[in-house]
Design an enzyme around this catalytic site. Structure first.
Site, mmCIF file in Angstrom:
data_model
loop_
_atom_site.group_PDB
_atom_site.id
_atom_site.type_symbol
_atom_site.label_atom_id
_atom_site.label_comp_id
_atom_site.label_asym_id
_atom_site.label_seq_id
_atom_site.Cartn_x
_atom_site.Cartn_y
_atom_site.Cartn_z
ATOM 1 N N ASN A 97 0.849 -1.191 0.000
ATOM 2 C CA ASN A 97 0.000 0.000 0.000
ATOM 3 C C ASN A 97 0.888 1.245 0.000
ATOM 4 O OD1 ASN A 97 -1.813 2.111 0.623
ATOM 5 N ND2 ASN A 97 -3.163 0.688 1.700
ATOM 6 N N ASP A 119 -6.027 7.391 -9.411
ATOM 7 C CA ASP A 119 -7.467 7.487 -9.177
ATOM 8 C C ASP A 119 -7.795 8.915 -8.753
ATOM 9 O OD1 ASP A 119 -10.109 7.302 -8.209
ATOM 10 O OD2 ASP A 119 -9.799 5.229 -7.552
#
Length: 215
Positions: A97, A119
């Protein structure tokens, strides 16, 4: 980016520990041990299928590259691209992550950060999830060399404007700003999958190069 789940992905990934590093936290501050050299290291946070990072590694053998992705299905595609391209030892992948960069990198480990077609998280309440939010900028600054750079590309105008504002307010130097990168395409520009797709559709590609200023 999330792709269709492939049940065999985890096993395939684990069979290639020389590319997808299984224990990256062990190398914080010592990535030269992995690459077996002291060359500069660039990372891409959100590497997708890996077209960009693979192209960069082939074009710049004197730079070490790390592509970061969280999901098995995505890192699998990047791994397949790396294997197909027969990339030498200057490219590695991490299935981690991006919010936890400080677990894997120490100050001065990284010379440059790439953010490509991240995103956009368009809802206001999700602004902190954007990879150009000041929370993430602080992470990048913590692992970059002094005066390290962030290279950012997107087709999303709102995310681009947000990023300009975020980086400017953080105190970064905006070294290069392009509202349509492909009008005067740089010779050394390596495109991502999304960049090819959106450019072919006639969308402008926004690009920003910003630099942290030593405090």
């Amino acid at each position: 980016m999330r792709l269709r789940n492939k049940p065999w992905a985890e096993d395939f990934i684990s069979e290639h520990p020389n590319i997808v590093i299984p224990n990256p936290e062990d190398f914080s501050g010592n990535w030269g041990e992995v690459f077996q050299n002291s060359n500069p290291m660039h990372i891409e946070v959100g590497t997708g299928r890996g077209q960009f990072i693979t192209g960069m590694a082939k074009a710049n053998p004197d730079i070490n590259y790390i592509g970061i992705e969280l999901y098995d299905s995505v890192i699998l595609s990047a791994l397949e691209n790396v294997i197909k391209a027969e990339i030498p030892s200057n490219l590695k992948l991490l299935k981690v992550n991006g919010e936890h960069l400080l677990k894997f990198f120490a100050k001065n480990d990284v010379s440059r950060v790439y953010l490509n077609f991240s995103d956009p998280w368009p809802k206001i309440r999700h602004a902190k999830r954007r990879l150009s939010h000041d929370t993430f900028l602080k992470l990048y600054e913590s692992v970059l060399i002094d005066n390290g750079e962030v290279h950012f590309k997107t087709d999303n105008r709102e995310l681009f404007e947000f990023s300009l504002k975020s980086m400017s307010e953080y105190g970064m130097l905006l070294k290069s700003v392009s509202l349509d990168l492909h009008v005067n395409m740089p010779k050394n520009n390596i495109m991502t999958e999304y960049e090819e797709k959106f450019s072919a559709m006639g969308h402008p590609i926004y690009r920003l190069v910003s630099q942290f200023i030593s405090r």
